[in-house]
Design a protein around this motif. Structure first.
Motif, PDB file in Angstrom:
ATOM      1  N   VAL A 128      -2.685  15.813  -3.698  1.00  0.00           N
ATOM      2  CA  VAL A 128      -3.021  15.192  -4.983  1.00  0.00           C
ATOM      3  C   VAL A 128      -3.222  13.698  -4.736  1.00  0.00           C
ATOM      4  O   VAL A 128      -2.292  12.992  -4.374  1.00  0.00           O
ATOM      5  N   TYR A 129      -4.472  13.262  -4.913  1.00  0.00           N
ATOM      6  CA  TYR A 129      -4.791  11.847  -4.677  1.00  0.00           C
ATOM      7  C   TYR A 129      -4.530  11.026  -5.934  1.00  0.00           C
ATOM      8  O   TYR A 129      -5.033  11.364  -7.001  1.00  0.00           O
ATOM      9  N   GLY A 130      -3.751   9.963  -5.788  1.00  0.00           N
ATOM     10  CA  GLY A 130      -3.587   9.024  -6.897  1.00  0.00           C
ATOM     11  C   GLY A 130      -4.773   8.074  -6.898  1.00  0.00           C
ATOM     12  O   GLY A 130      -5.030   7.407  -5.916  1.00  0.00           O
ATOM     13  N   VAL A 131      -5.510   8.038  -8.005  1.00  0.00           N
ATOM     14  CA  VAL A 131      -6.706   7.211  -8.075  1.00  0.00           C
ATOM     15  C   VAL A 131      -6.530   6.140  -9.140  1.00  0.00           C
ATOM     16  O   VAL A 131      -6.099   6.436 -10.254  1.00  0.00           O
ATOM     17  N   ARG A 132      -6.847   4.896  -8.801  1.00  0.00           N
ATOM     18  CA  ARG A 132      -6.699   3.793  -9.757  1.00  0.00           C
ATOM     19  C   ARG A 132      -7.805   3.864 -10.793  1.00  0.00           C
ATOM     20  O   ARG A 132      -8.984   3.817 -10.444  1.00  0.00           O
ATOM     21  N   SER A 133      -7.417   3.989 -12.050  1.00  0.00           N
ATOM     22  CA  SER A 133      -8.442   4.102 -13.078  1.00  0.00           C
ATOM     23  C   SER A 133      -8.889   2.722 -13.523  1.00  0.00           C
ATOM     24  O   SER A 133      -9.990   2.524 -13.964  1.00  0.00           O
ATOM     25  N   ALA A 134      -8.023   1.742 -13.411  1.00  0.00           N
ATOM     26  CA  ALA A 134      -8.400   0.394 -13.846  1.00  0.00           C
ATOM     27  C   ALA A 134      -7.794  -0.609 -12.887  1.00  0.00           C
ATOM     28  O   ALA A 134      -6.782  -0.357 -12.274  1.00  0.00           O
ATOM     29  N   ARG A 135      -8.460  -1.726 -12.783  1.00  0.00           N
ATOM     30  CA  ARG A 135      -7.917  -2.784 -11.920  1.00  0.00           C
ATOM     31  C   ARG A 135      -7.775  -4.059 -12.729  1.00  0.00           C
ATOM     32  O   ARG A 135      -8.063  -5.148 -12.269  1.00  0.00           O
ATOM     33  N   LYS A 136      -7.324  -3.883 -13.987  1.00  0.00           N
ATOM     34  CA  LYS A 136      -7.252  -5.031 -14.897  1.00  0.00           C
ATOM     35  C   LYS A 136      -6.355  -6.122 -14.348  1.00  0.00           C
ATOM     36  O   LYS A 136      -6.598  -7.300 -14.537  1.00  0.00           O
TER      37      LYS A 136
END
Ligand code: UDP
Ligand code: MG
Length: 324
Positions: A128-136
């Motif tokens: 299960v890959y953790g993917v960054r949805s935002a880089r605010k």
């Protein structure tokens, strides 16, 4: 997949004395709640990997271990870099655990994404890959360079999951097979997709570093990207070969052009010869380098001795799920 599996959370730490206390507090809460809801076994632990820190990180880890039974640790003999430290942790943890999650020590990876990761594991996914949805929270510079990094990698023929770093869940079986990837130049996030098995993604928002400074300044990041490309792809060699073909092609055109100029009688004495030689010789040189490069590319792929295939299920013999 059965419930109540043992989870190990592997956390590489390099000079992280400023964040360790808070990370421990938050991970303890998370693991306790996961154990309470019976998502994981009570034998689950957090494994800190001290990557040859120069500060009090290892002393702190030992202290935490003596006070909290949910925490354990290993230390490397010297600083070997994030990827090696993580690998050391994963390879050690797989001996004790059924599922393993790797994350950074600085709490930039949202630990609440773990619940969803574990749910996916129970649903049968093994990576299960953790993917960054935002880089605010990242600075403009970090965001642009980091996203450029993934795009450039993909362009160069490296299979990476976009915006996925090293926050991921893997099953023990995946890591057992992963152990057969013997390469020394590690680029873990590009290697896991090669292992295969059923995989999925979980999205999370990346937080700011809790305390301390990034251990990945621009120079290290560029080195890392270059390492990733040169450890994974022979595309740069192909580019040289293509360039050679192109220059060789141009040299033929130049040859014809300068002959025409000569025949028309407009060429200065010796010009035709010089122009033709320059293009032809450089074309042949570039082409030859490209051809030699192709062989080097082959040698390089052979030396890695990666497994050629991994069998995930065998209806004949269910205990032996791996053969070469
Ligand atoms: N790290 C490590 N060895 C190193 C450099 C970093 O183990 O030589 C660890 C660090 O402690 C952290 C993780 O790798 O847990 C990611 O590093 P960092 O947060 O500095 O990178 P960034 O998030 O800024 O890319
Ligand atoms: Mg970080």
């Amino acid at each position: 997949m059965k419930k109540n599996n043992i989870l190990y959370v592997v956390v590489p730490c390099y000079n992280e004395e400023e964040v360790l206390e808070e990370t421990t507090k938050q991970l303890k809460l998370k693991l306790t709640s996961l154990i309470k809801t019976k998502k994981i076994s009570s034998k689950s632990k957090v494994m800190y990997v001290n990557d040859g820190s120069k500060d009090k990180t290892w002393e702190l880890i030992k202290q935490i271990h003596s006070k909290e039974e949910l925490f354990t640790g290993i230390t490397l003999s010297r600083n070997r870099g994030h990827q090696n430290a993580l690998l050391a942790g994963l390879m050690t943890a797989k001996n004790y655990a059924d599922l393993i999650i790797s994350m950074d020590a600085d709490l930039q990876d949202d630990i609440n994404a773990m619940d969803e990761m574990i749910d996916k594991y129970h649903a049968g996914y093994e990576i299960v890959y953790g993917v960054r949805s935002a880089r605010k929270t990242d600075t403009w510079f970090k965001r642009v360079t980091a996203e450029g990094f993934y795009k450039f990698m993909q362009l160069m023929g490296v299979e990476v999951v976009y915006n996925h770093a090293d926050y991921r869940l893997t099953s023990k079986r995946v890591l057992d097979n992963f152990a057969d990837f013997k390469e020394v130049n590690l680029f873990l996030r590009g290697m896991f997709p090669l292992v295969g098995f059923k995989s999925t993604k979980v999205y999370y928002e990346r937080h700011e570093r809790f305390a301390g400074e990034s251990k990945y300044p621009l120079k290290k990041m560029l080195n890392f990207a270059w390492d990733g490309i040169t450890s994974f792809s022979v595309k740069p060699i192909r580019l040289v070969l293509n360039l050679g073909v192109l220059i060789f092609g141009i040299s033929i055109i130049m040859l014809l052009y300068s002959l025409i100029v000569k025949l028309v009688g407009k060429a200065v004495e010796g010009w035709t010869f010089i122009v033709c030689s320059i293009w032809l010789v450089s074309g042949i040189q570039m082409l030859s380098i490209g051809i030699v490069g192709e062989y080097i590319g082959k040698i390089y792929n052979e030396t890695k001795q990666r497994p050629r295939y991994i069998i995930s299920e065998n209806l004949e013999d269910l205990t032996n799920d791996k053969k070469y």
